[in-house]
Design an enzyme around this catalytic site. Structure first.
Site, PDB file in Angstrom:
ATOM      1  N   LYS A  60      89.403  -7.816  34.241  1.00 24.46           N
ATOM      2  CA  LYS A  60      90.561  -6.915  34.308  1.00 24.46           C
ATOM      3  C   LYS A  60      91.203  -6.833  32.930  1.00 24.46           C
ATOM      4  CE  LYS A  60      92.056  -7.331  39.126  1.00 24.46           C
ATOM      5  NZ  LYS A  60      93.181  -7.678  40.016  1.00 24.46           N
TER       6      LYS A  60
ATOM      7  N   ARG B  92      88.770 -10.864  46.193  1.00 22.47           N
ATOM      8  CA  ARG B  92      89.654 -11.115  45.061  1.00 22.47           C
ATOM      9  C   ARG B  92      91.120 -11.227  45.481  1.00 22.47           C
ATOM     10  NH1 ARG B  92      87.867  -8.928  39.113  1.00 22.47           N
ATOM     11  NH2 ARG B  92      89.549  -9.998  38.074  1.00 22.47           N
TER      12      ARG B  92
ATOM     13  N   ASN C 194      95.564 -13.883  44.984  1.00 23.75           N
ATOM     14  CA  ASN C 194      96.989 -13.542  44.990  1.00 23.75           C
ATOM     15  C   ASN C 194      97.817 -14.465  45.872  1.00 23.75           C
ATOM     16  OD1 ASN C 194      97.143 -11.291  43.169  1.00 23.75           O
ATOM     17  ND2 ASN C 194      95.845 -10.243  44.649  1.00 23.75           N
TER      18      ASN C 194
HETATM   19  N1  LIG Z   1      93.480  -9.715  33.242  1.00 23.70           N
HETATM   20  C1  LIG Z   1      93.787 -10.564  34.201  1.00 23.70           C
HETATM   21  O1  LIG Z   1      92.998 -10.809  35.120  1.00 23.70           O
HETATM   22  C2  LIG Z   1      95.096 -11.265  34.153  1.00 23.70           C
HETATM   23  C3  LIG Z   1      95.348 -12.346  35.000  1.00 23.70           C
HETATM   24  C4  LIG Z   1      96.562 -13.016  34.892  1.00 23.70           C
HETATM   25  C5  LIG Z   1      97.495 -12.610  33.961  1.00 23.70           C
HETATM   26  N2  LIG Z   1      97.222 -11.538  33.159  1.00 23.70           N
HETATM   27  C6  LIG Z   1      98.205 -11.111  32.152  1.00 23.70           C
HETATM   28  O2  LIG Z   1      98.343 -12.163  31.217  1.00 23.70           O
HETATM   29  C7  LIG Z   1      99.645 -12.110  30.625  1.00 23.70           C
HETATM   30  C8  LIG Z   1     100.219 -13.493  30.604  1.00 23.70           C
HETATM   31  O3  LIG Z   1      99.359 -14.302  29.851  1.00 23.70           O
HETATM   32  P1  LIG Z   1      99.794 -15.732  29.293  1.00 23.70           P
HETATM   33  O4  LIG Z   1     100.477 -16.504  30.326  1.00 23.70           O
HETATM   34  O5  LIG Z   1      98.585 -16.278  28.629  1.00 23.70           O
HETATM   35  O6  LIG Z   1     100.936 -15.368  28.279  1.00 23.70           O
HETATM   36  P2  LIG Z   1     101.033 -14.778  26.801  1.00 23.70           P
HETATM   37  O7  LIG Z   1      99.825 -14.080  26.353  1.00 23.70           O
HETATM   38  O8  LIG Z   1     102.325 -14.041  26.806  1.00 23.70           O
HETATM   39  O9  LIG Z   1     101.222 -16.107  25.946  1.00 23.70           O
HETATM   40  C9  LIG Z   1     102.345 -16.899  26.162  1.00 23.70           C
HETATM   41  C10 LIG Z   1     103.062 -17.245  24.855  1.00 23.70           C
HETATM   42  O10 LIG Z   1     102.325 -18.264  24.198  1.00 23.70           O
HETATM   43  C11 LIG Z   1     101.988 -17.864  22.871  1.00 23.70           C
HETATM   44  N3  LIG Z   1     100.696 -18.516  22.614  1.00 23.70           N
HETATM   45  C12 LIG Z   1      99.493 -18.190  23.113  1.00 23.70           C
HETATM   46  N4  LIG Z   1      98.605 -19.128  22.805  1.00 23.70           N
HETATM   47  C13 LIG Z   1      99.239 -20.069  22.062  1.00 23.70           C
HETATM   48  C14 LIG Z   1      98.837 -21.285  21.462  1.00 23.70           C
HETATM   49  N5  LIG Z   1      97.613 -21.768  21.612  1.00 23.70           N
HETATM   50  N6  LIG Z   1      99.772 -21.979  20.752  1.00 23.70           N
HETATM   51  C15 LIG Z   1     101.032 -21.518  20.647  1.00 23.70           C
HETATM   52  N7  LIG Z   1     101.481 -20.394  21.231  1.00 23.70           N
HETATM   53  C16 LIG Z   1     100.585 -19.672  21.937  1.00 23.70           C
HETATM   54  C17 LIG Z   1     102.026 -16.374  22.909  1.00 23.70           C
HETATM   55  O11 LIG Z   1     102.285 -15.825  21.648  1.00 23.70           O
HETATM   56  C18 LIG Z   1     103.172 -16.102  23.871  1.00 23.70           C
HETATM   57  O12 LIG Z   1     104.399 -16.233  23.223  1.00 23.70           O
HETATM   58  C19 LIG Z   1     100.439 -11.104  31.445  1.00 23.70           C
HETATM   59  O13 LIG Z   1     100.598  -9.917  30.710  1.00 23.70           O
HETATM   60  C20 LIG Z   1      99.585 -10.871  32.676  1.00 23.70           C
HETATM   61  O14 LIG Z   1      99.729  -9.557  33.192  1.00 23.70           O
HETATM   62  C21 LIG Z   1      96.050 -10.885  33.224  1.00 23.70           C
END
Ligand SMILES: NC(=O)c1ccc[n+]([C@@H]2O[C@H](COP(=O)([O-])OP(=O)(O)OC[C@H]3O[C@@H](n4cnc5c(N)ncnc54)[C@H](O)[C@@H]3O)[C@@H](O)[C@H]2O)c1
Length: 417
Positions: free
Chosen positions: A171, A285, A289
């Site tokens: 996704k 899938r 959720n």
């Molecule tokens: N495609 C999918 O199947 C799917 C599934 C779940 C979530 N998502 C999406 O993922 C996003 C959330 O992802 P997330 O929780 O990874 O958050 P994110 O990408 O916002 O990262 C969280 C924070 O951590 C920082 N960061 C990332 N890696 C780091 C590291 N190693 N060291 C220091 N800082 C770091 C980022 O800059 C950000 O501030 C949402 O937009 C959500 O919609 C997508």
């Protein structure tokens, strides 16, 4: 009950500690088989230093260029490590920086990335490397899906959530800004299914991730463990509970196992239902959720906080999922899918992981029910709840009685003190 991951810096020395243990071969490999593509998720401490040869092995000798779309919160050495390895393997990398916020997971950022891919003259065979959390993975993955009608993407997740969830399953997408609509942000409204050619998971990068994000990722791990039997891993919930200490210490062997088992669950479920179009009520899938229908409504409130302090608001996604898991267990108890024991057990594990299990300032049940109605799990006006069982599986319940849903909400309502 002991809680882990208490301070925001209690694992900040993780990267130094793990730097000595870098590896060039994966400690675990999980194969993802979907109808549109089969690929490996390779996991290993320090593996980012080998991304060049790994990408070359996955894509063959032809590609000569690449673009690394990276999260600007990553330390410099993480980016140069990946860049150097790709160069050595014969790729000429272009660096594209992304500031990871939901507001910037946008058409504007997509447009910038596409412009830079074109300026770097990436060809149809040249891969995009998505180096960051779920935000970077989603927007870079979507750019790869549409640039020249699709180029390869290698996902390199750098948050626990993106390692166990976002980077696997194909996704991709962006949020749409619609002035006037709530916050104006329609999350993930525009996107595409675009499976990666490979996923490279290097847990040593978690050393710099703020612990609140680590905990949030752990909420998704606990969710996976609650449906582990769907992928023949009914023991993951017990295992996770007994390894919380070493998970928060970022102990390499434990992290490797945590990641491999969680990714295997996500991979198994995605393999049965790549595009989330299974209509039957026994799963696919949609089971991923679990906790999310309650959780999305909680995220929509915006003023809630995990510890009751105003400055900690809003809830992070994983924190909302943690609360949603407790609510789903209690709704399951009311519906008869699970015993009362499960809610107590799940709440105890979440609490030990430093995640919230009740929240102050919850709006009225009527308001929350209304917010649930906006969730994407509502089809044709019918609410579909995912409810857990005692044997680490889950059921889809269509149009549950109102009393079942409100019991879930009541379970996480915490009076202000
Ligand atoms: N495609 C999918 O199947 C799917 C599934 C779940 C979530 N998502 C999406 O993922 C996003 C959330 O992802 P997330 O929780 O990874 O958050 P994110 O990408 O916002 O990262 C969280 C924070 O951590 C920082 N960061 C990332 N890696 C780091 C590291 N190693 N060291 C220091 N800082 C770091 C980022 O800059 C950000 O501030 C949402 O937009 C959500 O919609 C997508």
């Amino acid at each position: 009950v002991s809680r882990h991951g208490g301070s925001d810096h209690d694992h900040s020395d993780g990267e130094d500690h793990m730097a000595e243990q870098t590896t060039t071969t994966p400690s675990h490999t999980v194969r993802v088989n979907t109808a549109s593509r089969e690929y490996d998720v390779v996991i290993g401490h320090g593996l980012l230093a080998s991304i060049g040869p790994l990408t070359r092995a996955a894509l063959g000798p032809k590609p000569t260029r690449t673009a690394i779309v990276y999260d600007d919160n990553l330390p410099e050495h993480t980016i140069t490590r990946a860049q150097g390895s790709l160069q050595t393997a014969g790729f000429a990398p272009t660096l594209i920086k992304v500031h990871a916020t939901e507001q910037l997971k946008s058409l504007a950022t997509l447009s910038t990335i596409l412009g830079e891919l074109a300026a770097a003259r990436l060809d149809r065979l040249d891969p995009v490397i998505a180096l960051g959390g779920g935000i970077v993975g989603d927007v870079a993955g979507f750019a790869a899906a549409v640039y020249r009608r699709g180029v390869p993407v290698v996902q390199c997740p750098t948050t626990l959530l993106s390692m166990v969830d976002a980077a696997v399953g194909g996704k991709t997408g962006i949020n749409l800004l619609m002035p006037g609509a709530d916050s104006g942000l329609r999350k993930n409204l525009v996107g595409a299914f675009h499976q990666p050619h490979m996923v490279v998971v290097d847990p040593s990068v978690l050393g710099t991730l703020p612990v609140r994000h680590l905990r949030s990722g752990l909420a998704e791990c606990i969710k996976h463990a609650m449906i582990g039997a769907e992928a023949s891993d009914a023991g993951l919930l017990d295992w996770t509970e007994s390894h919380l200490d070493s998970i928060f210490r970022l102990e390499p062997r434990t992290l490797g196992e945590l990641l491999a088992r969680n990714i295997a669950i996500k991979a198994a479920i995605v393999a049965t239902d790549e595009r989330e179009d299974l209509e039957n009520d026994s799963g696919g899938r949609a089971l991923l959720n679990l906790g999310h229908t309650f959780g999305h409504a909680l995220e929509a409130v915006g003023t809630l906080s995990p510890d009751g302090r105003r400055e900690s608001a809003p809830l992070q996604h994983g924190e909302a999922v943690a609360l949603g898991l407790v609510a789903a267990c209690v709704a399951g108890r009311e519906m008869g899918t699970c015993s009362p024991m499960l809610a107590r057990r799940v709440a105890a594990i979440l609490h030990s992981a430093g995640l919230p299990t009740a929240v102050e300032g919850l709006p009225s049940t009527a308001t929350l029910m209304e917010l649930m109605g906006h969730d994407k799990k509502v089809r044709a006006g019918r609410l579909r709840l995912i409810l857990p069982t005692d044997s680490c599986t889950a059921r889809v319940v269509v149009d549950p009685p109102a009393a079942v849903v409100s019991a879930g909400w009541d379970a996480i309502r915490c009076p202000a003190h």
